[in-house]
Design an enzyme around this catalytic site. Structure first.
Site, PDB file in Angstrom:
ATOM      1  N   HIS A 125      40.946  -7.447 -22.427  1.00 10.02           N
ATOM      2  CA  HIS A 125      41.988  -6.909 -23.322  1.00 10.02           C
ATOM      3  C   HIS A 125      41.905  -7.619 -24.678  1.00 10.02           C
ATOM      4  CE1 HIS A 125      45.816  -5.737 -24.997  1.00 10.02           C
ATOM      5  NE2 HIS A 125      45.848  -4.773 -24.096  1.00 10.02           N
TER       6      HIS A 125
ATOM      7  N   GLU B 241      40.793   0.887 -26.884  1.00 11.88           N
ATOM      8  CA  GLU B 241      42.049   0.490 -27.527  1.00 11.88           C
ATOM      9  C   GLU B 241      41.745  -0.104 -28.900  1.00 11.88           C
ATOM     10  OE1 GLU B 241      45.450  -0.400 -24.628  1.00 11.88           O
ATOM     11  OE2 GLU B 241      44.263  -2.206 -24.678  1.00 11.88           O
TER      12      GLU B 241
HETATM   13  P1  13P Z   1      50.978  -0.478 -26.940  1.00 15.88           P
HETATM   14  O1  13P Z   1      51.103   0.765 -26.124  1.00 15.88           O
HETATM   15  O2  13P Z   1      52.247  -1.299 -26.945  1.00 15.88           O
HETATM   16  O3  13P Z   1      50.445  -0.204 -28.295  1.00 15.88           O
HETATM   17  O4  13P Z   1      49.908  -1.426 -26.192  1.00 15.88           O
HETATM   18  C1  13P Z   1      48.696  -0.891 -25.830  1.00 15.88           C
HETATM   19  C2  13P Z   1      47.986  -1.880 -24.990  1.00 15.88           C
HETATM   20  O5  13P Z   1      47.538  -2.907 -25.456  1.00 15.88           O
HETATM   21  C3  13P Z   1      47.845  -1.588 -23.555  1.00 15.88           C
HETATM   22  O6  13P Z   1      46.960  -2.471 -22.942  1.00 15.88           O
END
Ligand code: 13P
Length: 242
Positions: free
Chosen positions: A88, A158
């Site tokens: 992450h 992400e």
């Molecule tokens: P948000 O949905 O708060 O932007 O976070 C995304 C995330 O990092 C999920 O792992």
């Protein structure tokens, strides 16, 4: 296409009292089978009563021993947890987790037969410099080095600039980037297909337009998953549209 996967990453939110209320509010209300919740590890035993699939937010790559603060895949498995997030961006940034470590973590998780959610994504600086594809290639190439069988791995795209900011990529950007990831992995791993989820500011307002993007195989949701009503609404929306 199979069901879209919905992963709720609760990160380090909520104290014990809030966790109890959260569990109370979602209990028996999530029937969509492709939901995975990722609680703070400390609270895992309380989440088990929900009968929802659970993941850990991180795993370590050594064998049982002296690694204070870490969680091993075998320990997660012994608690009935079959999935793990790896790489992450918050861990990459705050804990200097690099692609080599991420590669070792994925291998350790696969050894225990866990399902791995490999998180990748570019920063805003990298995006502005048009380096997104190079960054993704580097992250994916090293993270999957020496791994031949991808059946237990999904990738979560992400973009770092999208996490917790309310900003999401345009539809065109998402289609292009997700296609790029799928094609790159296919070429890298002898034609194997991989599912790619999108994460970053997914909420009740944008979920409808996101579900229309066929290339996206699911969602990794942070903030909105910590709000029981919104999370359930998102799940219902996805369920009704797929
Ligand atoms: P948000 O949905 O708060 O932007 O976070 C995304 C995330 O990092 C999920 O792992």
């Amino acid at each position: 296409m199979g069901k879209k996967i919905i992963i709720g990453n609760l990160k380090t939110n909520m104290d014990y009292e809030t966790v109890v209320k959260y569990i109370e509010r979602i209990k028996n209300r999530i029937t969509y089978p492709a939901v995975i919740l990722v609680p703070t590890s400390l609270y895992v035993p309380y989440f088990k009563e929900l009968n929802i699939k659970l993941a850990v937010q991180n795993i370590y790559f050594e064998n049982e021993g002296s690694y204070t603060g870490e969680i091993l895949p075998s320990q997660a498995k012994s608690m009935g947890i079959k999935y793990a997030l790896v790489g992450h961006s918050e861990r990459r940034k705050n804990l200097k987790e690099n692609n080599q470590m991420i590669n070792k973590k994925i291998k350790a998780g696969l050894k225990e037969n866990m399902g791995i959610v490999l998180c990748v994504g570019e920063t805003i600086e990298e995006k502005v410099l048009l380096e997104t594809e190079d960054v993704l290639k580097r992250q994916i190439f090293t993270a999957l080095k020496g791994i031949d069988d991808l059946k237990n791995i999904v990738i979560a795209y992400e973009p770092v600039w999208s996490i917790g900011t309310g900003k999401i990529p345009t539809e065109r950007e998402l289609i292009n980037t997700i296609k790029f990831i799928k094609d790159f992995v296919k070429e890298l791993k002898r034609g194997q297909e991989i599912k790619v989820l999108y994460g970053g500011s997914v909420n009740i307002k944008n979920i409808e337009s996101l579900t229309k993007i066929e290339e996206i195989d699911g969602y990794l949701i942070g903030g909105a998953s910590t709000k029981p009503e919104e999370f359930i609404e998102i799940i219902n929306e996805v369920e009704s549209l797929v």
